[in-house]
Every structure is written in structure tokens, then in C-alpha cells.
Design a protein around this motif. Structure first.
Motif, mmCIF file in Angstrom:
data_model
loop_
_atom_site.group_PDB
_atom_site.id
_atom_site.type_symbol
_atom_site.label_atom_id
_atom_site.label_comp_id
_atom_site.label_asym_id
_atom_site.label_seq_id
_atom_site.Cartn_x
_atom_site.Cartn_y
_atom_site.Cartn_z
ATOM 1 N N THR A 80 55.170 51.004 7.089
ATOM 2 C CA THR A 80 56.148 49.581 6.180
ATOM 3 C C THR A 80 56.724 49.208 5.134
ATOM 4 N N ARG A 81 55.515 49.838 4.028
ATOM 5 C CA ARG A 81 56.262 49.124 3.045
ATOM 6 C C ARG A 81 57.120 48.974 1.582
ATOM 7 N N LEU A 82 57.943 49.915 2.735
ATOM 8 C CA LEU A 82 59.661 50.378 1.662
ATOM 9 C C LEU A 82 60.389 49.165 1.800
ATOM 10 N N GLY A 83 60.298 49.056 0.910
ATOM 11 C CA GLY A 83 62.054 47.817 0.691
ATOM 12 C C GLY A 83 61.702 46.471 -0.048
ATOM 13 N N LYS A 84 61.883 45.108 0.166
ATOM 14 C CA LYS A 84 61.223 43.600 -0.634
ATOM 15 C C LYS A 84 59.960 43.605 -0.588
ATOM 16 N N GLN A 85 59.212 43.540 -1.262
ATOM 17 C CA GLN A 85 56.767 43.551 -1.794
ATOM 18 C C GLN A 85 57.557 42.590 -3.073
ATOM 19 N N LYS A 86 56.345 41.399 -2.332
ATOM 20 C CA LYS A 86 55.773 40.607 -3.712
ATOM 21 C C LYS A 86 54.769 41.018 -4.771
ATOM 22 N N THR A 87 54.078 40.728 -6.163
ATOM 23 C CA THR A 87 52.994 41.342 -6.852
ATOM 24 C C THR A 87 51.845 39.742 -6.735
ATOM 25 N N VAL A 88 50.790 39.921 -6.910
ATOM 26 C CA VAL A 88 50.045 38.998 -7.084
ATOM 27 C C VAL A 88 50.309 37.699 -7.298
ATOM 28 N N SER A 89 51.315 37.614 -8.307
ATOM 29 C CA SER A 89 51.917 36.189 -9.229
ATOM 30 C C SER A 89 53.525 35.884 -8.103
ATOM 31 N N GLY A 90 53.523 36.644 -7.443
ATOM 32 C CA GLY A 90 54.687 36.020 -6.724
ATOM 33 C C GLY A 90 56.208 37.114 -7.250
ATOM 34 N N LYS A 91 55.906 37.803 -8.009
ATOM 35 C CA LYS A 91 57.062 38.483 -8.647
ATOM 36 C C LYS A 91 57.500 39.230 -7.613
ATOM 37 N N GLU A 92 59.115 39.380 -7.298
ATOM 38 C CA GLU A 92 59.647 39.867 -6.378
ATOM 39 C C GLU A 92 59.798 41.541 -6.774
ATOM 40 N N PHE A 93 59.840 42.298 -6.165
ATOM 41 C CA PHE A 93 60.388 43.729 -6.468
ATOM 42 C C PHE A 93 61.057 45.157 -5.243
ATOM 43 N N THR A 94 61.487 45.602 -5.506
ATOM 44 C CA THR A 94 61.375 46.950 -4.328
ATOM 45 C C THR A 94 60.571 47.890 -4.166
ATOM 46 N N CYS A 95 59.553 48.247 -3.161
ATOM 47 C CA CYS A 95 58.926 49.123 -2.881
ATOM 48 C C CYS A 95 59.410 50.524 -2.888
ATOM 49 N N VAL A 96 59.600 51.245 -3.548
ATOM 50 C CA VAL A 96 60.876 52.522 -3.168
ATOM 51 C C VAL A 96 59.887 53.736 -3.255
ATOM 52 N N LEU A 97 60.451 55.390 -2.415
ATOM 53 C CA LEU A 97 59.420 56.622 -2.062
ATOM 54 C C LEU A 97 58.660 56.761 -3.784
ATOM 55 N N ILE A 98 57.585 57.489 -4.402
ATOM 56 C CA ILE A 98 57.178 57.818 -5.692
ATOM 57 C C ILE A 98 58.202 58.667 -5.962
ATOM 58 N N ARG A 99 58.670 60.123 -5.121
ATOM 59 C CA ARG A 99 59.613 60.643 -5.993
ATOM 60 C C ARG A 99 61.154 60.124 -6.140
ATOM 61 N N GLU A 100 61.457 59.352 -5.548
ATOM 62 C CA GLU A 100 62.592 58.662 -6.119
ATOM 63 C C GLU A 100 62.674 57.680 -7.822
ATOM 64 N N GLY A 144 48.975 44.659 -14.636
ATOM 65 C CA GLY A 144 47.791 43.195 -14.279
ATOM 66 C C GLY A 144 48.459 42.350 -13.125
ATOM 67 N N ASP A 145 49.877 43.114 -12.577
ATOM 68 C CA ASP A 145 50.042 41.912 -11.359
ATOM 69 C C ASP A 145 50.557 43.260 -10.944
ATOM 70 N N PRO A 146 49.922 43.542 -9.645
ATOM 71 C CA PRO A 146 50.118 44.645 -9.223
ATOM 72 C C PRO A 146 50.779 44.408 -8.066
ATOM 73 N N CYS A 147 51.185 45.013 -7.156
ATOM 74 C CA CYS A 147 51.651 44.977 -5.571
ATOM 75 C C CYS A 147 50.754 44.106 -4.571
ATOM 76 N N VAL A 148 50.742 42.321 -4.031
ATOM 77 C CA VAL A 148 50.070 41.577 -3.251
ATOM 78 C C VAL A 148 49.490 42.412 -2.211
ATOM 79 N N ASN A 149 49.972 43.999 -1.572
ATOM 80 C CA ASN A 149 49.533 44.293 -0.335
ATOM 81 C C ASN A 149 47.904 45.692 -0.421
ATOM 82 N N LEU A 150 48.369 45.875 -2.322
ATOM 83 C CA LEU A 150 47.326 46.678 -3.174
ATOM 84 C C LEU A 150 45.997 46.666 -2.787
ATOM 85 N N GLN A 151 45.299 47.342 -2.169
ATOM 86 C CA GLN A 151 43.889 47.080 -1.745
ATOM 87 C C GLN A 151 42.591 47.927 -2.877
ATOM 88 N N LYS A 152 41.442 47.585 -2.809
ATOM 89 C CA LYS A 152 40.771 48.406 -3.780
ATOM 90 C C LYS A 152 39.396 49.264 -2.890
#
Ligand code: SF4
Length: 90
Positions: free
Chosen positions: A54-74, A33-41
Motif C-alpha cells: 500500500t506504499r504508493l501515494g502520500k508518505q513522509k520521511t523520518v523528519s516529517g517531510k511529505e513526498f509521493t511514493c511512485v513505482l520505481i519505473r515511473e 539521510g532522510d529516508p521514508c519512515v516506512n523503510l526498515q533494515k
């Protein structure tokens, strides 16, 4: 194998690997319910990342929470993430 053939082989392997993705968006937070702000449908209800290259690294969710995007395998191998039906986490 010469360098050009090797690079072509790597590219094909990468394309095969990425083609397995179902574009469900689960690993990008759709189910939380709080996806990455860069996710599009897409019109067909699949998802894509608008900054995929260029997605890998620091990103934010729609509500503004910070997270680190990593490779799905990782994400699956190192952090134990499991997404229902995801070919990378099963
Ligand atoms: S959870 Fe798996 S199948 Fe779904 S978008 Fe992420 S990588 Fe693709």
C-alpha cells in the motif's frame, strides 16, 4: 490464452521484475539521510518497505517531510531518477 494462464504469466513477470531489486534503499532516501519512515533494515543490511503493498501515494520521511511514493519505473522514466547500481535506472 485463457484468463487463468494469463494471470499466472503476469504474476511471474512481476516476480521476475521485483527480484531484480538489490534492496539497497537508495530510492527510498537512504543515501539522502532522510529516508521514508516506512523503510526498515534487515539484519543483512538490505532494506524493505513495511507497507509495500500500500506504499504508493502520500508518505513522509523520518523528519516529517511529505513526498509521493511512485513505482520505481515511473520514478526513473518520468522523473529521471538515477540510483547507482539500480537495475531499473541503469
Ligand atoms: S534503488 Fe533500485 S535496487 Fe535500490 S532499493 Fe530502489 S529499486 Fe531496489
Amino acid at each position: 490464452m485463457d484468463e487463468k494462464l494469463y494471470q499466472e504469466k503476469l504474476k511471474k513477470q512481476q516476480e521476475r521484475h521485483e527480484s531484480l531489486c538489490r534492496r539497497c534503499g537508495a530510492c527510498c532516501g537512504v543515501l539522502d539521510g532522510d529516508p521514508c519512515v516506512n523503510l526498515q533494515k534487515n539484519a543483512d543490511n538490505t532494506y524493505f518497505c513495511r507497507i509495500y503493498e500500500t506504499r504508493l501515494g502520500k508518505q513522509k520521511t523520518v523528519s516529517g517531510k511529505e513526498f509521493t511514493c511512485v513505482l520505481i519505473r515511473e520514478n526513473c522514466n518520468n522523473f529521471g531518477a538515477v540510483y547507482p547500481g539500480c537495475p531499473y535506472s541503469s
